[in-house]
Scaffold this motif. Structure first.
Motif, PDB file in Angstrom:
ATOM      1  N   LEU A  80       1.102  -1.548  -0.236  1.00  0.00           N
ATOM      2  CA  LEU A  80      -0.262   0.203  -0.078  1.00  0.00           C
ATOM      3  C   LEU A  80       0.810   1.141  -0.043  1.00  0.00           C
ATOM      4  CD1 LEU A  80      -2.433   1.214   0.321  1.00  0.00           C
ATOM      5  CD2 LEU A  80      -2.859   1.296   2.639  1.00  0.00           C
ATOM      6  N   GLY A  81       1.676   1.014   1.194  1.00  0.00           N
ATOM      7  CA  GLY A  81       2.748   2.030   0.975  1.00  0.00           C
ATOM      8  C   GLY A  81       3.286   2.797  -0.732  1.00  0.00           C
ATOM      9  N   GLU A  82       3.392   1.696  -0.976  1.00  0.00           N
ATOM     10  CA  GLU A  82       4.360   1.609  -2.657  1.00  0.00           C
ATOM     11  C   GLU A  82       3.753   2.137  -3.239  1.00  0.00           C
ATOM     12  OE1 GLU A  82       7.585   0.377  -3.581  1.00  0.00           O
ATOM     13  OE2 GLU A  82       8.624  -0.243  -1.703  1.00  0.00           O
ATOM     14  N   ARG A  83       2.411   1.955  -3.596  1.00  0.00           N
ATOM     15  CA  ARG A  83       1.539   2.170  -4.211  1.00  0.00           C
ATOM     16  C   ARG A  83       1.052   3.495  -4.413  1.00  0.00           C
ATOM     17  NH1 ARG A  83      -3.257  -2.040  -3.667  1.00  0.00           N
ATOM     18  NH2 ARG A  83      -1.979  -3.146  -2.813  1.00  0.00           N
ATOM     19  N   ALA A  84       1.231   3.992  -2.466  1.00  0.00           N
ATOM     20  CA  ALA A  84       1.360   5.407  -2.129  1.00  0.00           C
ATOM     21  C   ALA A  84       1.941   6.521  -2.836  1.00  0.00           C
ATOM     22  CB  ALA A  84       0.355   5.148  -0.842  1.00  0.00           C
ATOM     23  N   GLY A  85       3.284   5.575  -2.622  1.00  0.00           N
ATOM     24  CA  GLY A  85       5.195   6.729  -3.936  1.00  0.00           C
ATOM     25  C   GLY A  85       4.390   6.726  -5.244  1.00  0.00           C
ATOM     26  N   LYS A  86       3.999   5.724  -5.158  1.00  0.00           N
ATOM     27  CA  LYS A  86       4.157   6.014  -7.016  1.00  0.00           C
ATOM     28  C   LYS A  86       2.965   7.007  -7.191  1.00  0.00           C
ATOM     29  CE  LYS A  86       5.605   1.251  -7.731  1.00  0.00           C
ATOM     30  NZ  LYS A  86       4.911  -0.184  -8.225  1.00  0.00           N
ATOM     31  N   LEU A  87       1.732   6.983  -6.394  1.00  0.00           N
ATOM     32  CA  LEU A  87       0.702   7.923  -7.153  1.00  0.00           C
ATOM     33  C   LEU A  87       1.001   9.462  -6.618  1.00  0.00           C
ATOM     34  CD1 LEU A  87      -2.864   5.990  -5.158  1.00  0.00           C
ATOM     35  CD2 LEU A  87      -2.148   6.829  -8.350  1.00  0.00           C
ATOM     36  N   MET A  88       2.031   9.927  -6.250  1.00  0.00           N
ATOM     37  CA  MET A  88       2.891  10.980  -6.005  1.00  0.00           C
ATOM     38  C   MET A  88       3.925  10.909  -6.915  1.00  0.00           C
ATOM     39  SD  MET A  88       3.008  10.543  -1.686  1.00  0.00           S
ATOM     40  CE  MET A  88       3.917  11.921  -1.945  1.00  0.00           C
ATOM     41  N   GLY A  89       4.125  10.099  -7.436  1.00  0.00           N
ATOM     42  CA  GLY A  89       4.728  10.530  -8.788  1.00  0.00           C
ATOM     43  C   GLY A  89       6.593  11.610  -7.811  1.00  0.00           C
ATOM     44  N   ALA A  90       6.602  12.809  -8.757  1.00  0.00           N
ATOM     45  CA  ALA A  90       7.909  13.655  -8.670  1.00  0.00           C
ATOM     46  C   ALA A  90       7.564  14.674  -7.350  1.00  0.00           C
ATOM     47  CB  ALA A  90       7.055  14.139  -9.679  1.00  0.00           C
ATOM     48  N   TYR A  91       6.401  14.030  -6.568  1.00  0.00           N
ATOM     49  CA  TYR A  91       5.985  14.718  -5.153  1.00  0.00           C
ATOM     50  C   TYR A  91       6.773  14.123  -3.814  1.00  0.00           C
ATOM     51  CZ  TYR A  91       3.502  18.175  -8.150  1.00  0.00           C
ATOM     52  OH  TYR A  91       2.887  19.482  -9.294  1.00  0.00           O
ATOM     53  N   LYS A  92       6.593  13.349  -4.144  1.00  0.00           N
ATOM     54  CA  LYS A  92       7.101  11.994  -3.485  1.00  0.00           C
ATOM     55  C   LYS A  92       8.544  12.252  -2.489  1.00  0.00           C
ATOM     56  CE  LYS A  92       8.190   7.304  -2.130  1.00  0.00           C
ATOM     57  NZ  LYS A  92       8.529   5.985  -2.947  1.00  0.00           N
ATOM     58  N   GLU A  93       8.971  12.596  -2.864  1.00  0.00           N
ATOM     59  CA  GLU A  93      10.762  13.400  -2.490  1.00  0.00           C
ATOM     60  C   GLU A  93       9.967  14.392  -1.669  1.00  0.00           C
ATOM     61  OE1 GLU A  93      14.060  12.900  -5.553  1.00  0.00           O
ATOM     62  OE2 GLU A  93      13.147  10.278  -5.213  1.00  0.00           O
ATOM     63  N   PRO A  94       9.487  15.770  -1.941  1.00  0.00           N
ATOM     64  CA  PRO A  94       9.656  17.247  -1.303  1.00  0.00           C
ATOM     65  C   PRO A  94       8.407  16.368  -0.305  1.00  0.00           C
ATOM     66  CG  PRO A  94       9.024  17.337  -3.674  1.00  0.00           C
ATOM     67  CD  PRO A  94       9.594  16.010  -3.218  1.00  0.00           C
ATOM     68  N   VAL A  95       7.895  15.373  -0.586  1.00  0.00           N
ATOM     69  CA  VAL A  95       7.028  15.625   0.298  1.00  0.00           C
ATOM     70  C   VAL A  95       7.736  15.582   1.486  1.00  0.00           C
ATOM     71  CG1 VAL A  95       4.869  14.335   1.568  1.00  0.00           C
ATOM     72  CG2 VAL A  95       4.609  15.904  -0.474  1.00  0.00           C
ATOM     73  N   PHE A  96       8.220  13.978   1.152  1.00  0.00           N
ATOM     74  CA  PHE A  96       8.902  13.133   2.193  1.00  0.00           C
ATOM     75  C   PHE A  96      10.306  14.154   3.288  1.00  0.00           C
ATOM     76  CE2 PHE A  96       8.434   8.606   0.362  1.00  0.00           C
ATOM     77  CZ  PHE A  96       7.359   8.738   1.397  1.00  0.00           C
ATOM     78  N   TYR A  97      10.290  14.791   2.284  1.00  0.00           N
ATOM     79  CA  TYR A  97      11.560  16.082   3.027  1.00  0.00           C
ATOM     80  C   TYR A  97      10.919  16.866   3.741  1.00  0.00           C
ATOM     81  CZ  TYR A  97      14.831  19.457   3.040  1.00  0.00           C
ATOM     82  OH  TYR A  97      16.205  20.130   3.354  1.00  0.00           O
ATOM     83  N   ASN A  98       9.804  17.718   3.692  1.00  0.00           N
ATOM     84  CA  ASN A  98       9.092  18.786   4.410  1.00  0.00           C
ATOM     85  C   ASN A  98       8.524  17.846   6.007  1.00  0.00           C
ATOM     86  OD1 ASN A  98       9.511  20.515   2.282  1.00  0.00           O
ATOM     87  ND2 ASN A  98       7.598  20.663   0.703  1.00  0.00           N
ATOM     88  N   PHE A  99       8.406  16.457   5.510  1.00  0.00           N
ATOM     89  CA  PHE A  99       8.289  16.034   6.914  1.00  0.00           C
ATOM     90  C   PHE A  99       8.786  15.501   7.675  1.00  0.00           C
ATOM     91  CE2 PHE A  99       6.683  11.429   9.341  1.00  0.00           C
ATOM     92  CZ  PHE A  99       5.270  12.449   9.554  1.00  0.00           C
ATOM     93  N   ALA A 100      10.155  15.130   6.840  1.00  0.00           N
ATOM     94  CA  ALA A 100      11.230  15.008   7.886  1.00  0.00           C
ATOM     95  C   ALA A 100      11.611  16.625   8.856  1.00  0.00           C
ATOM     96  CB  ALA A 100      12.457  14.593   7.464  1.00  0.00           C
ATOM     97  N   VAL A 101      11.703  17.530   8.086  1.00  0.00           N
ATOM     98  CA  VAL A 101      12.210  18.562   8.474  1.00  0.00           C
ATOM     99  C   VAL A 101      11.104  19.230   9.724  1.00  0.00           C
ATOM    100  CG1 VAL A 101      12.042  21.281   7.787  1.00  0.00           C
ATOM    101  CG2 VAL A 101      13.059  19.610   6.665  1.00  0.00           C
TER     102      VAL A 101
END
Length: 181
Positions: A80-101
């Motif tokens: 499910l996490g993999e599918r959610a990551g694929k749906l986010m596409g190019a936004y995945k990395e910035p979202v993870f980065y902002n969440f980590a910050v």
């Protein structure tokens, strides 16, 4: 008089041509941000693993059982996490980065303020009991007026009311009124 063919040519010349931006080229700033996000994500995973292990050790057999359930939940959420990551596409990395910050900022505030959850139900009950007795006590209000604490209490009341109203606006997804259809 304009001919249809000359009219079409005039229209074509007036249409603004869209500019194409190079999206396949390398951008050093973007690559550096992506690398930093990956580093933060890996360090977050390592920290979470260490915290889980220490929690297991502190909780004893109960912690080991909880760890087993958590591991099975993580495995089941994997696809499910993999599918959610694929749906986010190019936004995945910035979202993870902002969440980590955001997580790191919250962690620093938590440590700097010395915050901790209440240790028992009695602590919560005594706090609310104190608030209730102060709110219903005539002596408390007279003392607040005499010490000019009433202004501070008024500011707190306005802040609480404002937070409540913002929550209402978010809840109904409109600043004024509800959307009726």
């Amino acid at each position: 008089m304009l001919r249809p063919s000359s009219f079409r040519a005039a229209l074509r010349s007036r249409v603004a041509r869209p500019t194409r931006f190079a999206s396949t080229g390398s951008n050093p700033q973007l690559e550096a941000a992506q690398k930093k996000a990956q580093e933060v994500l890996s360090s977050t995973q390592q920290t979470a693993t260490k915290a889980l292990e220490s929690a297991k050790k502190l909780a004893g057999p109960l912690g080991e059982t909880a760890g087993k359930y958590l591991a099975s939940a993580t495995k089941s959420a994997g696809p499910l996490g993999e599918r959610a990551g694929k749906l986010m596409g190019a936004y995945k990395e910035p979202v993870f980065y902002n969440f980590a910050v955001f997580r790191e900022i919250v962690k620093q505030v938590y440590r700097a303020e010395g915050l901790s959850p209440p240790s028992s139900v009695d602590a919560v009950q005594s706090a609310y009991r104190t608030i209730w007795t102060n709110a219903t006590s005539k002596v408390f209000w007279q003392k607040a007026i005499n010490n000019r604490e009433i202004a501070r209490l008024g500011v707190y009341a306005v802040e609480a009311y404002g937070i409540f109203k913002i929550g209402e606006m978010v809840g109904r997804r409109s600043i004024v009124g509800y959307k009726l259809e």
